[in-house]
Scaffold this motif. Structure first.
Motif, PDB file in Angstrom:
ATOM      1  N   GLN A   1      17.288 -15.438 -74.133  1.00 21.96           N
ATOM      2  CA  GLN A   1      18.637 -15.116 -73.882  1.00 21.96           C
ATOM      3  C   GLN A   1      18.605 -14.163 -72.733  1.00 21.96           C
ATOM      4  O   GLN A   1      18.931 -14.570 -71.608  1.00 21.96           O
ATOM      5  CB  GLN A   1      19.222 -14.629 -74.928  1.00 21.96           C
ATOM      6  N   ARG A   2      17.755 -13.319 -72.604  1.00 20.20           N
ATOM      7  CA  ARG A   2      17.530 -12.383 -71.398  1.00 20.20           C
ATOM      8  C   ARG A   2      17.117 -13.215 -70.241  1.00 20.20           C
ATOM      9  O   ARG A   2      17.603 -13.031 -69.231  1.00 20.20           O
ATOM     10  CB  ARG A   2      16.280 -11.215 -71.655  1.00 20.20           C
ATOM     11  N   ARG A   3      16.049 -14.163 -70.383  1.00 19.71           N
ATOM     12  CA  ARG A   3      15.644 -15.146 -69.164  1.00 19.71           C
ATOM     13  C   ARG A   3      16.808 -15.683 -68.819  1.00 19.71           C
ATOM     14  O   ARG A   3      17.048 -15.907 -67.609  1.00 19.71           O
ATOM     15  CB  ARG A   3      14.459 -15.760 -69.711  1.00 19.71           C
ATOM     16  N   ARG A   4      17.626 -16.207 -69.578  1.00 16.18           N
ATOM     17  CA  ARG A   4      18.779 -17.170 -69.208  1.00 16.18           C
ATOM     18  C   ARG A   4      19.898 -16.317 -68.446  1.00 16.18           C
ATOM     19  O   ARG A   4      20.255 -16.735 -67.419  1.00 16.18           O
ATOM     20  CB  ARG A   4      19.408 -17.624 -70.569  1.00 16.18           C
ATOM     21  N   GLU A   5      20.041 -14.888 -68.930  1.00 13.62           N
ATOM     22  CA  GLU A   5      20.977 -14.103 -68.144  1.00 13.62           C
ATOM     23  C   GLU A   5      20.468 -13.835 -66.746  1.00 13.62           C
ATOM     24  O   GLU A   5      20.958 -13.839 -65.824  1.00 13.62           O
ATOM     25  CB  GLU A   5      21.282 -12.982 -69.004  1.00 13.62           C
ATOM     26  N   LYS A   6      18.940 -13.431 -66.817  1.00 15.13           N
ATOM     27  CA  LYS A   6      18.509 -13.091 -65.572  1.00 15.13           C
ATOM     28  C   LYS A   6      18.348 -14.308 -64.500  1.00 15.13           C
ATOM     29  O   LYS A   6      18.597 -14.196 -63.323  1.00 15.13           O
ATOM     30  CB  LYS A   6      17.027 -12.652 -65.662  1.00 15.13           C
TER      31      LYS A   6
END
Length: 102
Positions: free
Chosen positions: A20-25
Protein backbone atom coordinates in the motif's frame (compact mmCIF):
# COMPACT_ATOMS: atom_id res chain seq x y z
CA UNK A 1 -15.57 -2.89 12.31
CA UNK A 2 -11.98 -2.04 11.65
CA UNK A 3 -9.93 -0.47 14.35
CA UNK A 4 -7.96 2.72 14.31
CA UNK A 5 -9.03 6.21 15.01
CA UNK A 6 -6.05 8.03 13.49
CA UNK A 7 -6.15 10.67 10.78
CA UNK A 8 -3.74 10.28 7.86
CA UNK A 9 -1.69 7.31 6.81
CA UNK A 10 1.59 7.11 8.69
CA UNK A 11 4.44 5.49 6.78
CA UNK A 12 5.72 4.04 10.07
CA UNK A 13 2.38 2.46 10.91
CA UNK A 14 2.90 -1.32 10.78
CA UNK A 15 -0.75 -1.81 9.80
CA UNK A 16 -0.05 -0.14 6.44
CA UNK A 17 1.43 -2.76 4.18
CA UNK A 18 4.54 -2.22 2.07
CA UNK A 19 2.40 -2.80 -0.98
CA UNK A 20 0.00 0.00 0.00
CA UNK A 21 2.86 2.40 0.80
CA UNK A 22 4.44 1.62 -2.56
CA UNK A 23 1.09 2.17 -4.31
CA UNK A 24 0.67 5.58 -2.64
CA UNK A 25 4.23 6.56 -3.46
CA UNK A 26 3.70 5.55 -7.09
CA UNK A 27 0.44 7.49 -7.21
CA UNK A 28 2.18 10.63 -5.90
CA UNK A 29 5.06 10.14 -8.34
CA UNK A 30 2.64 9.74 -11.25
CA UNK A 31 0.82 12.91 -10.22
CA UNK A 32 4.11 14.83 -10.12
CA UNK A 33 5.04 13.42 -13.52
CA UNK A 34 1.70 14.53 -14.98
CA UNK A 35 2.20 18.00 -13.49
CA UNK A 36 5.72 18.29 -14.96
CA UNK A 37 4.40 17.11 -18.34
CA UNK A 38 1.60 19.70 -18.22
CA UNK A 39 4.05 22.49 -17.38
CA UNK A 40 6.34 21.41 -20.19
CA UNK A 41 3.41 21.31 -22.63
CA UNK A 42 2.30 24.80 -21.51
CA UNK A 43 5.84 26.11 -22.12
CA UNK A 44 5.92 24.53 -25.58
CA UNK A 45 2.52 25.99 -26.47
CA UNK A 46 3.69 29.45 -25.37
CA UNK A 47 6.84 29.06 -27.43
CA UNK A 48 4.83 28.00 -30.49
CA UNK A 49 2.56 31.03 -30.09
CA UNK A 50 5.57 33.34 -29.80
CA UNK A 51 7.32 31.81 -32.82
CA UNK A 52 4.16 31.97 -34.93
CA UNK A 53 3.84 35.68 -34.14
CA UNK A 54 7.48 36.21 -35.01
CA UNK A 55 7.00 34.29 -38.28
CA UNK A 56 3.99 36.45 -39.20
CA UNK A 57 5.98 39.62 -38.52
CA UNK A 58 8.87 38.34 -40.63
CA UNK A 59 6.47 37.43 -43.44
CA UNK A 60 5.09 40.98 -43.45
CA UNK A 61 8.64 42.36 -43.45
CA UNK A 62 9.60 40.07 -46.35
CA UNK A 63 6.59 41.17 -48.40
CA UNK A 64 7.41 44.83 -47.71
CA UNK A 65 11.03 44.40 -48.76
CA UNK A 66 10.06 42.46 -51.88
CA UNK A 67 7.65 45.23 -52.84
CA UNK A 68 10.32 47.88 -52.27
CA UNK A 69 12.74 45.80 -54.31
CA UNK A 70 10.28 45.67 -57.20
CA UNK A 71 9.84 49.45 -57.09
CA UNK A 72 13.60 50.01 -57.06
CA UNK A 73 14.11 47.58 -59.95
CA UNK A 74 11.50 49.41 -62.03
CA UNK A 75 13.16 52.74 -61.22
CA UNK A 76 16.52 51.30 -62.22
CA UNK A 77 15.10 50.01 -65.49
CA UNK A 78 13.73 53.50 -66.25
CA UNK A 79 17.10 55.05 -65.46
CA UNK A 80 18.83 52.56 -67.73
CA UNK A 81 16.49 53.54 -70.57
CA UNK A 82 17.21 57.26 -70.05
CA UNK A 83 20.95 56.86 -69.74
CA UNK A 84 21.89 54.53 -72.56
CA UNK A 85 25.57 53.72 -72.78
CA UNK A 86 27.36 55.14 -75.81
CA UNK A 87 28.53 52.37 -78.09
CA UNK A 88 31.67 52.73 -80.16
CA UNK A 89 30.91 54.03 -83.65
CA UNK A 90 27.53 55.53 -82.70
CA UNK A 91 28.61 58.15 -80.16
CA UNK A 92 28.30 61.14 -82.48
CA UNK A 93 24.72 60.24 -83.40
CA UNK A 94 23.70 59.74 -79.73
CA UNK A 95 25.39 62.96 -78.70
CA UNK A 96 23.67 64.93 -81.48
CA UNK A 97 20.22 63.58 -80.58
CA UNK A 98 20.76 64.54 -76.93
CA UNK A 99 21.89 68.05 -77.89
CA UNK A 100 18.80 68.57 -80.04
CA UNK A 101 16.51 67.92 -77.05
CA UNK A 102 18.06 70.62 -74.84
Amino acid sequence: GGGGGGGGVDSEDPSVSKKQRRREKNRASAQQSRQRKKCHLDELENRVEHLEGERRALQVRLETLMSQNDVLRRQLDKQKQVVTPVKPGSNSQAANSQDDKT
